[in-house]
Design an enzyme around this catalytic site. Sequence first.
Site, PDB file in Angstrom:
ATOM      1  N   ASP A   1       0.879  -1.157   0.000  1.00 61.77           N
ATOM      2  CA  ASP A   1       0.000   0.000   0.000  1.00 61.77           C
ATOM      3  C   ASP A   1       0.928   1.222   0.000  1.00 61.77           C
ATOM      4  O   ASP A   1       2.103   1.114   0.373  1.00 61.77           O
ATOM      5  CB  ASP A   1      -0.870  -0.044   1.261  1.00 61.77           C
ATOM      6  CG  ASP A   1      -1.697   1.196   1.420  1.00 61.77           C
ATOM      7  OD1 ASP A   1      -2.362   1.583   0.449  1.00 61.77           O
ATOM      8  OD2 ASP A   1      -1.669   1.799   2.521  1.00 61.77           O
TER       9      ASP A   1
ATOM     10  N   ASP B   1      -0.072   5.116   0.734  1.00 62.04           N
ATOM     11  CA  ASP B   1      -0.338   6.115   1.780  1.00 62.04           C
ATOM     12  C   ASP B   1      -0.323   5.439   3.152  1.00 62.04           C
ATOM     13  O   ASP B   1      -1.082   4.510   3.406  1.00 62.04           O
ATOM     14  CB  ASP B   1      -1.716   6.750   1.554  1.00 62.04           C
ATOM     15  CG  ASP B   1      -1.778   7.547   0.256  1.00 62.04           C
ATOM     16  OD1 ASP B   1      -0.945   8.443   0.074  1.00 62.04           O
ATOM     17  OD2 ASP B   1      -2.661   7.263  -0.572  1.00 62.04           O
TER      18      ASP B   1
HETATM   19  C1  BG6 Z   1      -5.704   5.832  -0.169  1.00 63.02           C
HETATM   20  C2  BG6 Z   1      -5.777   6.706   1.066  1.00 63.02           C
HETATM   21  O1  BG6 Z   1      -4.398   5.371  -0.352  1.00 63.02           O
HETATM   22  O2  BG6 Z   1      -6.106   6.565  -1.316  1.00 63.02           O
HETATM   23  C3  BG6 Z   1      -7.178   7.285   1.201  1.00 63.02           C
HETATM   24  O3  BG6 Z   1      -5.471   5.937   2.218  1.00 63.02           O
HETATM   25  C4  BG6 Z   1      -7.570   8.019  -0.086  1.00 63.02           C
HETATM   26  O4  BG6 Z   1      -7.229   8.155   2.300  1.00 63.02           O
HETATM   27  C5  BG6 Z   1      -7.440   7.064  -1.270  1.00 63.02           C
HETATM   28  O5  BG6 Z   1      -8.917   8.490   0.004  1.00 63.02           O
HETATM   29  C6  BG6 Z   1      -7.773   7.724  -2.601  1.00 63.02           C
HETATM   30  O6  BG6 Z   1      -6.825   8.709  -2.857  1.00 63.02           O
HETATM   31  P1  BG6 Z   1      -6.811   9.694  -4.096  1.00 63.02           P
HETATM   32  O7  BG6 Z   1      -5.368  10.152  -4.125  1.00 63.02           O
HETATM   33  O8  BG6 Z   1      -7.184   8.909  -5.317  1.00 63.02           O
HETATM   34  O9  BG6 Z   1      -7.772  10.769  -3.817  1.00 63.02           O
HETATM   35 MG    MG Z   2      -2.785   3.138   3.515  1.00 56.13          MG
END
Ligand code: BG6
Ligand code: MG
Length: 212
Positions: free
Chosen positions: A10, A12
């Site tokens: 993963d 984030d």
């Molecule tokens: C995930 C995060 O990796 O990505 C979430 O943990 C986030 O918090 C999701 O909502 C979608 O992210 P993005 O960058 O497509 O808005």
């Molecule tokens: Mg995560």
Amino acid sequence: MNRYQGVIFDLDGVLCFTDQYHYQAWKAVADKLGIYFDKTINNRLRGVSRMDSLEIILERSDRKFTTEEKEAIATEKNDIYRQLLHNMSSADLSDEVRNTLLALRNAGMKLAIGSSSKNTKFILERLGLEDFFDAISDGTNITRSKPDPQVFTMAAEFIGLAPEECLVVEDAQAGVEAAKAGGFDSAGLGEAADFATYAMKTFAELKGICIG
Ligand code: BG6
Ligand code: MG
């Protein structure tokens, strides 16, 4: 022989920390709409797709929003978020993460990303990791969000391995559930540690779990 042939990360909360930027961006749009939003609600957005995150935020609103309005809010949030991501650089990749990734690579493991984020490639560029991974499965190639296993199943396909040959690394409960549903073992950091196959306190522990 290594215990796993591949590792799916993963992004984030595992390789980097974008929580504060997601929080600031959602807070800006929520304030504009007069909707209450705080860090506890922000924690519920971990691993959740952008549109599903918006639905969680709108739980605090009395009014209904049309699909077009929701799209506009999500776009506004993402514009603010991407501006904030310019604060990130290769300095945000810790030595621990960098060294562990290199150790896994040197042990002959395939390394992939499995993230719900549609900003994955941009974030990897900011970190200086745009050419590092063998494959990237992210919010741009999936139709179902975690806890559905699709993002990990596709990552495993991209690196030519079966789920049981891969380890998923996650910081979110939804991500560990997705791994389980797809037949993957998982290593969990933070809140995910309680639900994963392996509970980790530090990222470097991955070496002991995967190699040898
Ligand atoms: C995930 C995060 O990796 O990505 C979430 O943990 C986030 O918090 C999701 O909502 C979608 O992210 P993005 O960058 O497509 O808005
Ligand atoms: Mg995560």
